[in-house]
Design a protein around this motif. Structure first.
Motif, PDB file in Angstrom:
ATOM      1  N   ASP A  10       0.567  -1.121  -0.100  1.00 48.79           N
ATOM      2  CA  ASP A  10       0.226  -0.346   0.553  1.00 48.79           C
ATOM      3  C   ASP A  10       0.714   1.088  -0.101  1.00 48.79           C
ATOM      4  OD1 ASP A  10      -2.013   2.005   0.879  1.00 48.79           O
ATOM      5  OD2 ASP A  10      -3.332   0.497   2.277  1.00 48.79           O
ATOM      6  N   ARG A  12       0.293   3.994   0.576  1.00 50.92           N
ATOM      7  CA  ARG A  12      -0.544   5.515   1.676  1.00 50.92           C
ATOM      8  C   ARG A  12       0.781   5.143   2.520  1.00 50.92           C
ATOM      9  NH1 ARG A  12      -6.168   3.832   1.891  1.00 50.92           N
ATOM     10  NH2 ARG A  12      -5.528   1.998   1.537  1.00 50.92           N
ATOM     11  N   TRP A  13       0.920   3.392   3.065  1.00 53.95           N
ATOM     12  CA  TRP A  13       1.935   3.371   3.737  1.00 53.95           C
ATOM     13  C   TRP A  13       3.155   4.286   3.992  1.00 53.95           C
ATOM     14  CZ3 TRP A  13       6.233   0.113   5.141  1.00 53.95           C
ATOM     15  CH2 TRP A  13       5.910  -0.378   6.510  1.00 53.95           C
ATOM     16  N   GLU A 119      -9.027   9.346   8.685  1.00 53.87           N
ATOM     17  CA  GLU A 119      -8.758   9.183   8.056  1.00 53.87           C
ATOM     18  C   GLU A 119      -8.028   7.802   7.930  1.00 53.87           C
ATOM     19  OE1 GLU A 119      -6.038  11.998   7.374  1.00 53.87           O
ATOM     20  OE2 GLU A 119      -6.685  12.736   9.033  1.00 53.87           O
ATOM     21  N   TRP A 122      -8.680   2.957   6.214  1.00 56.23           N
ATOM     22  CA  TRP A 122      -7.307   2.003   5.256  1.00 56.23           C
ATOM     23  C   TRP A 122      -6.257   1.414   6.249  1.00 56.23           C
ATOM     24  CZ3 TRP A 122      -2.271   2.335   5.256  1.00 56.23           C
ATOM     25  CH2 TRP A 122      -1.745   4.145   5.822  1.00 56.23           C
ATOM     26  N   LEU A 123      -5.399   2.166   7.510  1.00 56.03           N
ATOM     27  CA  LEU A 123      -4.000   1.212   8.347  1.00 56.03           C
ATOM     28  C   LEU A 123      -5.078   0.209   8.553  1.00 56.03           C
ATOM     29  CD1 LEU A 123      -1.785   1.571   8.788  1.00 56.03           C
ATOM     30  CD2 LEU A 123      -1.424   3.086  10.055  1.00 56.03           C
ATOM     31  N   ASP A 125      -7.563  -1.497   8.969  1.00 54.30           N
ATOM     32  CA  ASP A 125      -8.156  -3.000   8.108  1.00 54.30           C
ATOM     33  C   ASP A 125      -6.638  -3.587   8.109  1.00 54.30           C
ATOM     34  OD1 ASP A 125     -10.901  -1.591   8.076  1.00 54.30           O
ATOM     35  OD2 ASP A 125     -10.465  -1.056   6.309  1.00 54.30           O
ATOM     36  N   TYR A 126      -5.635  -3.189   8.140  1.00 57.56           N
ATOM     37  CA  TYR A 126      -4.810  -4.404   7.563  1.00 57.56           C
ATOM     38  C   TYR A 126      -4.121  -4.608   9.474  1.00 57.56           C
ATOM     39  CZ  TYR A 126      -3.157  -2.461   3.072  1.00 57.56           C
ATOM     40  OH  TYR A 126      -3.350  -1.974   1.891  1.00 57.56           O
TER      41      TYR A 126
END
Length: 514
Positions: A10, A12-13, A119, A122-123, A125-126
């Motif tokens: 990802d 974004r990470w 926000e 997404w993180l 979710d991992y």
């Protein structure tokens, strides 16, 4: 079949870690939501810890008092390490793991839930949060947070963890064996490996103590030391501090120093009372005629060996607890028996004789060993008995946090009553024994900063005989040592109250006639 994407895939990470990998304070505020009234903003003490913990190769030792944010800090730092370092391992350790797992995992869950609704969903979710582990999905065996401890005498159980991004957090470190620390620190082989240890400062030796002294940076070592003083914490109320000052007996009391100031106590003694303190209470009366009182017959039954004595004592008592205006007061009024005889029939008969002499008296008997038979004998004779098993934990939850067991609770409260002049010895026939026994009760604090009394076998190895009379006296301070008002006390109390009312009325009439 297309391979499922993981966090490393990802994009974004990569932007995320550039921003937060070396800024725990920012991570706490922006990612974990510590920025409003509902989710307390970090204190200056927590920021001090964050600044040190984010450095590669850190060694940080935190001595902490009540409620100063240590557990929240642990949860945030664990989640930060998991989120910011690929294939990282974060290990929690402690002498007892249940409370650590419950409390720290709660903090991790709170922060993870905030992430999932922000926000950073997404993180979140991992991340998979389980009962005893937290891990990055797709990397369950290589990228995680766990809790682990070693059984007593088996430090090798802590071995086996290594990694470029490996971090250890040891809680209640004052109670961890030095051998365990040898194994734990031996695994920190990479210069980036981090370690934080936290504890209430319960003892003046051991590895945790040394990190604040000989191993600290100001003495040439590698450890940064921090003190989370509850009096200085913005999240600890003035009301709480005032309550603990009274409950623990002042700022000079070692319990207050440990649990509030986060300070290694100024202990020059190993015994609960000095001989001078006990001597001062000889011949003193502490219960006035206006105080409603009752009688307790306290019996410590010898262990069946001639070096152990059986003791029967009679005390007059009023009040409950160990602080405040209504704190328990005790007067020793009679010692009907102090003998090393093993004749349980005689002992039972003597207790019955004393029971019939004192009206409304309650009987407390040590039920350990041969005491069980004495309890049964008296119950068969119709005598109501309170069985004392003071190796058991306290009933009250607050007392459980302060004392390892009922023995510690009773003996510590007895010691405090002496210091606060709430105990008097009217019967002084066994003054020599009382002075010797009362001034030689060794105590210390366990890893949870609870009072613990040296066991009798260890006392004997130190040349201290079984304190049978003193143990019996301590029964009067057990949380379950209830009393019934004696008829004489009731009559005196009513008479005193009546006289006080008449005095007030007389003064009022006199003032009106002027």
């Amino acid at each position: 079949m297309q391979k499922k994407k993981t966090l490393l895939d990802d994009p974004r990470w990569w932007d995320f870690i550039e921003k937060y990998a070396y800024d725990i304070g920012r991570f706490a505020v922006e990612v974990c939501g510590m920025n409003d009234i509902d989710n307390q903003a970090p204190t200056w003490q927590q920021f001090d810890l964050f600044d040190l913990a984010q450095e590669n190769g850190c060694r940080v030792s935190v001595s902490s008092g009540h409620g100063s944010g240590k557990t929240r800090s642990a949860g945030i730092i664990a989640l930060w390490h998991l989120c910011c370092y690929a294939n990282s391992i974060f290990m929690f350790s402690s002498p007892t793991m249940a409370q650590l797992r419950e409390e720290v995992w709660k903090e991790i869950t709170i922060c993870h839930t905030f992430m999932a609704n922000s926000e950073f969903a997404w993180l979140a979710d991992y991340i998979e949060v389980k009962t005893e582990s937290v891990y990055i999905k797709g990397h369950k065996k290589t990228w995680y947070v766990i809790a682990k401890t070693a059984p007593k005498g088996k430090p090798e159980n802590m071995a086996g963890k290594h990694g470029d991004w490996y971090m250890v957090w040891v809680d209640e470190a004052s109670g961890v064996a030095d051998a365990n620390f040898g194994v734990i620190t031996g695994a920190l082989t990479d210069k980036r490996n981090r370690m934080v240890i936290t504890s209430q400062p319960t003892r003046g030796n051991g590895f945790f103590y040394d990190t604040h002294h000989s191993l600290s940076k100001d003495q040439g070592g590698v450890w940064d030391k921090l003190v989370f003083n509850s009096e200085e914490s913005p999240i600890v109320s003035d009301e709480f501090i005032a309550e603990k000052l009274i409950q623990y007996g002042g700022r000079d009391n070692p319990e207050y120093q440990i649990k509030v100031l986060g300070k290694f106590p100024d202990r020059t003694d190993i015994y609960l009372n000095s001989e001078a303190q006990v001597t001062w209470r000889m011949g003193k009366s502490v219960i006035g005629p206006e105080m409603g009182y009752g009688y307790l017959i306290c019996v410590d039954v010898g262990a069946g060996e001639y070096r152990d004595y059986s003791a029967i004592i009679v005390v007059r008592v009023t009040g409950y607890g160990d602080h405040g205006e209504q704190a328990r007061r005790v007067e020793l009024v009679d010692v009907p028996l102090y003998s090393n005889s093993r004749d349980l029939t005689f002992l039972s008969g003597k207790i019955l004789e004393v029971y019939t002499e004192y009206e409304n008296a309650n009987v407390l008997i040590d039920r350990g060993g041969m005491g069980v038979a004495v309890c049964q004998n008296l119950e068969n004779l119709g005598v109501p008995v309170t069985r004392v098993n003071w190796g058991d934990p306290c009933f009250n939850n607050e007392l459980r946090k302060r004392f390892v067991n009922q023995r510690a609770q009773a003996l510590v409260m007895l010691a405090r009553a002496i210091k606060e002049e709430r105990l008097g010895f009217l019967d002084q026939r066994y003054q020599t024994q009382l002075l010797q026994q009362g001034s030689r009760i060794p105590y210390f604090f366990d890893e949870k900063a609870r009072y613990k009394i040296m066991d009798k076998q260890s006392m004997l190895s130190e040349g201290i005989k079984s304190p049978d009379l003193w143990d019996a006296l301590a029964f009067a301070f057990l949380e379950g040592a209830y009393y019934t008002l004696s008829e004489k006390s009731r009559q005196i109390s009513q008479s005193t109250k009546k006289a006080q009312k008449e005095s007030i009325k007389a003064k009022l009439r006199a003032s009106l006639n002027k």
